[in-house]
Motif scaffolding. Structure first.
Motif, PDB file in Angstrom:
ATOM      1  N   GLN C 246       0.821  -1.216   0.000  1.00  0.00           N
ATOM      2  CA  GLN C 246       0.000   0.000   0.000  1.00  0.00           C
ATOM      3  C   GLN C 246       0.844   1.250   0.000  1.00  0.00           C
ATOM      4  OE1 GLN C 246      -3.201   0.673   2.662  1.00  0.00           O
ATOM      5  NE2 GLN C 246      -4.089  -1.364   2.384  1.00  0.00           N
ATOM      6  N   GLN C 250       0.911   3.980  -3.019  1.00  0.00           N
ATOM      7  CA  GLN C 250       0.522   5.353  -2.690  1.00  0.00           C
ATOM      8  C   GLN C 250       1.643   6.332  -3.032  1.00  0.00           C
ATOM      9  OE1 GLN C 250      -2.739   6.035  -1.490  1.00  0.00           O
ATOM     10  NE2 GLN C 250      -2.057   8.028  -2.243  1.00  0.00           N
ATOM     11  N   SER C 424      -9.138   3.616  -5.169  1.00  0.00           N
ATOM     12  CA  SER C 424      -8.200   3.798  -4.064  1.00  0.00           C
ATOM     13  C   SER C 424      -7.163   2.676  -4.042  1.00  0.00           C
ATOM     14  CB  SER C 424      -8.948   3.823  -2.741  1.00  0.00           C
ATOM     15  OG  SER C 424      -9.376   2.514  -2.424  1.00  0.00           O
ATOM     16  N   VAL C 425      -6.026   2.962  -3.416  1.00  0.00           N
ATOM     17  CA  VAL C 425      -4.963   1.963  -3.306  1.00  0.00           C
ATOM     18  C   VAL C 425      -5.475   0.729  -2.575  1.00  0.00           C
ATOM     19  CG1 VAL C 425      -2.742   1.479  -2.219  1.00  0.00           C
ATOM     20  CG2 VAL C 425      -3.086   3.632  -3.445  1.00  0.00           C
TER      21      VAL C 425
END
Lengths: 275, 317, 442
Positions: C246, C250, C424-425
């Motif tokens: 993650q 990001q 989203s990640v």
């Protein structure tokens, strides 16, 4: 009168702006094909580079075996066009003029095949080609294209318009049905054959899916497939690729300009199906 | 049809000179029969039809009930390919993408080409030039078109965003945007097929007798009245035909997508045939791909039936 | 006269069928021609299939094959290049049909799925009689070995690295990124440099700091660097959904979205402006790309530098490269092995290594003495010697260790959503993991 002129001017305006939209991408292809690679990445885009680089056209064959692709395409297209003209005119003649049992049923069935999407037969045909060891040969492209329901239909429609008196005369002379076909119908149907011919030429020359599925090695590739595969290379030399693109569409544009009326007739005839 | 009937009747009467007795004449006789020649002349078509259409259509139906990768033995799986398709998120996505593609490209393409055909039908000068210009994209290969349009859509060096900047619009990253990639593909498709549809409309327009317009002129009808009250209704068989053909064609779209976006980004431009191609020739799921082919077949079949039905209706009127 | 015409039309009708059968025989004669050649025992023809990637590679293959044929006059190699992205599919179709090549290039990511389908010749005995897995660097060895057996010989190794344009750095007065993996930039240092190297002109960005990490081939290396992983030990399960991954995704996204130091992913690539052209034109200061790009970069007439990738925890990269394999159905396994052996020899490899296209896959070429054999000052930039351990100690590229190539497509699809449409990640990683595991379970 004044209203008429205004109407025509409006029509011209619409048609001209449309025509520019149609032609501009081609002009840009030609202009890019004459640039240096670095000039391609310039903003705002320019129509011509500092100098006209004709040598991009000479470099095509350094980058990829262009002649091979071209000759492959030509060979396949010529064979398919000739074969389809023969088979379609024979079948079209039979359905237009010969009397035999189940003719209408057979014709209906044959017409119905036009509705079968190529994707339905694609997988079994691929398996057939594999079983007969024809993958990566030109036969895999030629064999399924030797006959055509569309061509049969097109020529049948044309044959229906040939007056019966000509046929009767030939029969009195003792002609067999084949004689009638060969001596009366074929010579009379040159325009229709030309129409079908240019259509088949266009379809075969531009075909992408079949070569993509069946052809593997570079030596067997057709022009569209070769061009497409050139794009995936390590770094794309855009001017050269564009030069290749230009050369690949020249034969079709030449044929189109020479045989424009046949093309238009073909479109019109295929449109008649709906009426 | 009328011509034919009379002709075959007369053909029966004129079977040439009286046949001479003996074997040779029997053969000769045979070669004067329609049936013999019908068979001989149809032979190539029959063989081609059996080998590359009829048998494959049946084989493909059979394959759609199997699981097979061309290497391991074939497994009979019943309806499970179809069941899996209905639950396959990706398939559902490409199905709707196909509908999206067809739903926009067909009506938009038809409206524009009809418009242009009407403009071209005004007894106008340079008709041949216009016709040629609009037909240029039709004769070009999709590969060539894709190469050029990829460049046109480039956000930094492309022509499209350059022109958009004149009117103060910052164009998107056409082919790498999940929102704009499909409109870009659709735009290219419309551009490419415009000339073809335009010519069919033109043929249809030329079939409308001038007397209607003359009568309208006498009544003092305006241009748009003539268009809406004469042209559109009288052209409707042509319009309908073009619509049906365009739908069938756009259900089968592949080249454009494969060459311009490879179905991406994030499958936003992937269509049925693209997914079918991947399954058949990338993952070698021949059975699964065949089931997809049959769903496509069904879609085309339904559209064709509608065409037949309307055709009959018009025929009766 | 009439009869003659009848005959003619019958022949005409048969033309189609005749065309068919002559097609069949044509194919067959070509094959039987080869076979009869073998039977008489003088010359064996091997069909060899490879891809056309770069002109240099093709050139090298052709030259190499000539040399091989000189050394082995009883073997004739018929080289069939297959261009384009569909190589693996095309190869598999040929192996599934009867027209299979005897020897071929095989992408390392396809190696296990091909082996799974039973189309690869088991080379274990021949391999062990002449070579040993211990000769190879760990990543190559691990890729080659499947349950104690060998079905393909690694050609070389390639890994993602960081390239930069020295002129651009000099102009901005920023120190070059270090080549020695031990001193590699941290992600924050890298990010800072990228910011300083981004130049705006009016409302347009004239020069970007960095490009390339959004390509998952590169992303993977950074996930390793942060201690994350893609799959479990035996490659049967996806394990990507971790805080480490993650963080990496990001950070990469932030380069473009927050800092604006990276161009929109793939925009330059989509018109064929590759890493090398971006660097050359000064459009981008730093580019992450495969080590193979050095070959072309070295000939482009600007000062190029090569460095270790920026690190999160440890400086890491991954390695892989195509293997050379033989068809399970080849009629000439011995001759095929001879060719495979030749393709794996120093004699064949070194030319490509010293041109910058490949990196060696043998430990012996990573010693001081070994490096001498291939190090080429006109290609390998200053500091490259310090970088070599980066390749030697690379992790095996994880996609080479699984058998489901569909996973790759899932990742492309989901990361496309992340990079291009704001997924989203967390969702991206969760989707990749759950969707991939469905495929891997099949």
């Amino acid at each position: 009168m004044n209203k008429q002129t205004a109407l025509k001017l409006t029509a011209h305006f619409i048609l001209l702006s449309g025509a520019i939209t149609m032609i501009l991408p081609f002009l840009w292809t030609v202009s890019t094909s004459l640039k240096q690679l670095s000039e391609v990445f310039i903003f705002p885009p320019t129509l011509f580079g500092e100098e006209i680089r004709w040598d991009n056209y000479l470099r095509i064959s350094d980058r990829f075996p262009f002649e091979t692709y071209f000759l492959n395409s030509l060979k396949i297209t010529v064979v398919v066009v000739i074969a389809q003209l023969i088979t379609s005119s024979m079948a079209g003649f039979v359905f237009a003029r010969l009397r035999f049992r189940y003719r209408e049923v057979l014709f209906g069935l044959y017409l119905a095949t036009m509705m079968v999407p190529a994707q339905v037969t694609m997988i079994p045909n691929f398996i057939i080609m594999r079983n007969y060891n024809l993958i990566d040969t030109h036969w895999s492209l030629i064999l399924p294209a030797l006959v055509s329901a569309f061509g049969t239909f097109l020529l049948r429609q044309f044959f229906l318009t040939i007056p019966a008196s000509l046929e009767d005369a030939a029969k009195i002379d003792g002609c067999t049905p084949f004689g009638v076909y060969w001596r009366v119908f074929v010579p009379l149907s040159k325009p229709a054959m030309a129409t079908l011919g240019v259509f088949v030429f266009m379809g075969t020359w531009n075909d992408f899916l079949a070569p993509l599925v069946y052809i593997n090695t570079q030596a067997k590739m057709t022009l569209p497939l070769g061009l497409a595969s050139m794009q995936g290379m390590y770094s794309t030399d855009w001017p050269v690729l564009m030069a290749g693109t230009v050369i690949s569409i020249i034969p079709l544009i030449a044929i189109f300009l020479l045989a424009q009326d046949f093309f238009i007739k073909g479109v019109t005839l295929s449109g008649l199906k709906g009426e | 049809m009328k011509v034919e009937k009379r002709l075959s009747g007369s053909g029966a009467k004129m079977r040439g000179p009286a046949p001479a007795p003996g074997r040779t004449s029997a053969i000769k006789n045979m070669f004067h029969k329609d049936g013999t020649w019908a068979f001989l002349l149809l032979l190539p078509n029959i063989i081609g039809f059996l080998a590359f259409t009829l048998i494959p259509v049946i084989a493909s139906f059979f394959l759609s009930f199997t699981s097979w990768d061309m290497l391991s033995p074939m497994k009979w799986v019943g309806l499970s390919n179809y069941v899996e398709l209905l639950n396959d998120e990706t398939f559902i996505k490409v199905f709707w993408n196909t509908i999206y593609f067809a739903g926009i490209s067909v009506p938009a393409g038809i409206v524009v080409s009809l418009f242009l055909a009407v403009a071209l039908d005004q007894n106008i000068r340079f008709k041949k030039f216009y016709r040629a210009a609009y037909f240029l994209p039709v004769v070009s290969s999709m590969v060539a078109v894709a190469v050029v349009w990829q460049f046109i859509y480039n956000p930094e060096y492309g022509l499209l965003n350059y022109f958009l900047s004149f009117i103060g619009i910052t164009g998107p990253n056409w082919l790498t945007s999940t929102v704009w990639a499909m409109p870009a593909v659709i735009l290219t498709t419309i551009w490419k097929n415009l000339g073809f549809n335009m010519l069919i409309f033109l043929a249809g327009l030329q079939g409308i007798s001038d007397s209607y317009y003359e009568a309208a002129d006498i009544d003092g009808a305006r241009w748009h009245h003539k268009f809406l009250l004469i042209t559109v209704p009288l052209l409707s068989p042509t319009t309908f035909f073009v619509t049906v053909m365009s739908f069938i064609g756009s259900f089968q779209v592949f080249d454009t997508v494969f060459l311009m976006t490879q179905g991406g980004p994030a499958r936003s431009t992937s269509v049925i045939v693209h997914y079918l191609y991947e399954n058949a020739f990338k993952y070698f799921n021949m059975g699964y791909a065949s089931a997809m082919a049959y769903i496509l077949f069904f879609m085309v079949f339904v559209i064709t039936l509608i065409q037949f039905w309307r055709q009959k209706k018009w025929g009766v009127n | 006269m009439k009869k003659f015409r009848m005959l003619f039309i019958v022949l005409l009708c048969l033309l189609v069928t005749a065309a068919c059968s002559s097609g069949g025989t044509n194919g067959n004669t070509a094959n039987s021609g080869n076979n009869s050649g073998n039977a008489s025992g003088d010359v064996v023809t091997l069909k060899f299939m490879g891809w056309e990637a770069s002109p240099l590679e093709t050139e090298a293959v052709k030259k190499g094959l000539e040399k091989f044929m000189q050394q082995n006059p009883d073997i004739k190699v018929d080289y069939q290049p297959v261009p384009g992205a569909q190589y693996a599919q095309k190869l598999l179709t040929m192996l599934a049909g009867n027209a299979a090549p005897d020897v071929f290039f095989l992408g390392a990511t396809e190696y296990r799925s091909f082996q799974n389908r039973g189309v690869l010749l088991d080379l274990t005995t021949m391999f062990e009689s002449q070579m040993s897995l211990d000769e190879f660097i760990p990543s190559s060895a691990q890729i080659m070995e499947i349950n104690g057996k060998i079905y393909g010989v690694s050609s070389c190794t390639v890994s993602p690295v960081l390239y930069y344009n020295k002129d651009v750095f000099d102009k901005a007065n920023i120190p070059y990124p270090p080549s020695d993996p031990a001193n590699a930039w941290t992600w924050d240092e890298f990010r800072e440099a990228a910011k300083q190297l981004t130049v705006t002109e009016g409302d347009k960005i004239a020069q970007y700091g960095a490009f390339g990490f959004e390509n998952f081939y590169m992303t993977t290396a950074e996930i390793f660097s942060n201690g994350g992983q893609l799959f479990n030990e035996d490659g049967t399960q996806m394990k990507i959904n971790s805080p480490q991954a993650q963080e990496v995704l990001q950070s990469i996204l932030d380069l473009r979205v927050v800092d604006g130091t990276s161009p929109t992913a793939k925009t330059l690539e989509s018109i064929g402006m590759r890493a090398n052209q971006m660097l050359q034109t000064g459009k981008v200061a730093m580019v992450v790309d495969g080590s193979w790009a050095l070959q072309e970069l070295a000939t482009m007439g600007f000062p190029v530098g090569v460095a270790a990738l920026p690190k999160f925890e440890d400086a890491k990269t991954h390695g892989q490269a195509h293997v050379h394999s033989a068809s399970a159905n080849t009629k000439h396994p011995e001759e095929a092995w001879k060719l495979l052996q030749f393709l794996s020899s120093e004699e064949y490899q070194i030319g490509l290594i010293s041109e910058g296209l490949w990196m060696p896959n043998r430990k012996s070429l990573y010693t001081e003495e070994g490096i001498q054999k291939w190090y080429n000052e006109s290609v390998h930039p200053e500091g490259f010697r310090e970088l070599v351990s980066f390749f030697e100690n690379a992790e095996p590229y994880p996609f080479t260790l699984i058998t489901q190539n569909k996973v790759n497509d899932i990742i492309t699809e989901e990361t496309d959503k992340l990079w291009y449409s704001g997924q989203s990640v967390a969702d991206t990683l969760a989707n990749i993991e759950s969707r991939s595991n469905v495929e891997l379970a099949k």
